[in-house]
Enzyme design. Structure first.
Site, short mmCIF file in Angstrom:
data_model
loop_
_atom_site.label_atom_id
_atom_site.label_comp_id
_atom_site.label_asym_id
_atom_site.label_seq_id
_atom_site.Cartn_x
_atom_site.Cartn_y
_atom_site.Cartn_z
N HIS A 88 0.86 -1.19 0.00
CA HIS A 88 0.00 0.00 0.00
C HIS A 88 0.90 1.24 0.00
O HIS A 88 1.86 1.30 0.78
CB HIS A 88 -0.90 -0.01 1.24
CG HIS A 88 -1.85 1.13 1.28
ND1 HIS A 88 -3.01 1.16 0.53
CD2 HIS A 88 -1.80 2.32 1.96
CE1 HIS A 88 -3.64 2.30 0.75
NE2 HIS A 88 -2.94 3.01 1.61
N ASP B 20 -6.56 -2.75 4.23
CA ASP B 20 -5.30 -2.07 4.55
C ASP B 20 -5.01 -2.05 6.05
O ASP B 20 -4.40 -1.09 6.57
CB ASP B 20 -5.30 -0.63 4.01
CG ASP B 20 -5.47 -0.58 2.49
OD1 ASP B 20 -5.03 -1.53 1.81
OD2 ASP B 20 -6.05 0.40 2.00
C1 GRF Z 1 0.55 0.45 -6.19
O1 GRF Z 1 0.76 1.79 -5.83
C2 GRF Z 1 0.22 -0.39 -4.98
O2 GRF Z 1 0.86 0.05 -3.83
C3 GRF Z 1 -1.27 -0.18 -4.85
O3 GRF Z 1 -1.74 -0.16 -6.17
C4 GRF Z 1 -0.71 0.27 -7.04
C5 GRF Z 1 -0.55 -0.80 -8.06
O4 GRF Z 1 0.35 -0.42 -9.07
N1 GRF Z 1 -1.85 -1.22 -4.03
P1 GRF Z 1 0.92 -1.51 -10.08
O5 GRF Z 1 -0.30 -2.15 -10.76
O6 GRF Z 1 1.71 -2.51 -9.30
O7 GRF Z 1 1.76 -0.73 -11.06
#
Ligand code: GRF
Length: 217
Positions: free
Chosen positions: A113, A149
């Site tokens: 997160h 979360d």
């Molecule tokens: C990331 O910022 C992650 O922390 C959040 O969603 C986003 C996903 O990005 N849970 P990606 O698909 O891995 O580029």
């Protein structure tokens, strides 16, 4: 040390998949795990096409094809078991998993997160950080519980908030940290350096994640 001894990872995505790519590219360098399958709940997820191009085992399980969440999760479970998956990484997976699904995977589902939890859970955490005027934010890898979360923290990385940052700029800086942190956290869990029984308030940290990495163990 308790728990651990996992190796085969299932990665669940909904979109871009940059954390999936980071986990994949770091698998050899960081060691300790291999990606056994990639599952998307959206056919349009860019990360799914990317995974197919790498020759990874992939599946698309659109949640809207199922009337009940339990049926969607049964399909997920079937695919994960079929590929002998031992640990699940959520990487931009935009569905909440139910307690009954998670009960089958105690201490074996991780999420990343883009904030320092428990600050700024939910959507747009980077904008939440900007709105709050904090001078640092970052990212958190945590075990997944049924509450969004909120599961026990595995590790975190701090990222500065700089003057003039907008959501895009801060998100990019945090994403770089995510790509570094997630593989290390996954390795630590696979090796049993960090363990969660699925019920306690906190994870048991037998060896801090970054220390495990420095020692290369
Ligand atoms: C990331 O910022 C992650 O922390 C959040 O969603 C986003 C996903 O990005 N849970 P990606 O698909 O891995 O580029």
């Amino acid at each position: 040390m308790s728990g651990g001894g996992f190796r085969r990872v299932g990665v669940l995505i909904s979109g871009r998949g940059s954390n999936l790519q980071a986990l994949y590219h770091a698998a050899d360098r960081v060691g300790g795990y291999e990606i056994g399958c990639v599952i998307a709940n959206r056919a349009s997820a860019a990360g799914l096409a990317w995974a197919q191009a790498q020759g990874l085992a992939t599946a698309c399980i659109p949640h809207q094809d199922f009337a009940q969440k339990a049926d969607f999760e049964a399909a997920l479970q079937h695919e994960l078991v079929r590929h002998n998956i031992e640990v699940i990484c959520l990487a931009g997976f935009m569905r909440l998993l139910s307690a009954s699904f998670l009960d089958r995977w105690p201490g074996r589902v991780l999420n990343i997160h883009p904030s320092l939890l428990p600050s700024f859970p939910g959507l747009h955490p980077q904008q939440q950080a900007l709105d709050a005027g904090v001078s640092v934010s970052g990212c958190t890898v945590h075990f997944v519980s049924a509450e969004m979360d909120a599961g026990p923290i595995i590790t975190q990385e701090v990222v500065p908030v700089l003057p003039g940052d907008d959501e895009t700029a801060l998100s990019r800086r945090i994403l770089n940290a995510e790509h570094d942190l997630y593989p290390k956290a996954l390795k630590a869990v696979c090796k049993g350096h960090v363990h969660w029984d699925g019920a306690s308030d906190r994870a048991a940290i037998h060896q801090p994640v970054l220390e495990s990495t420095v020692n290369g163990s």
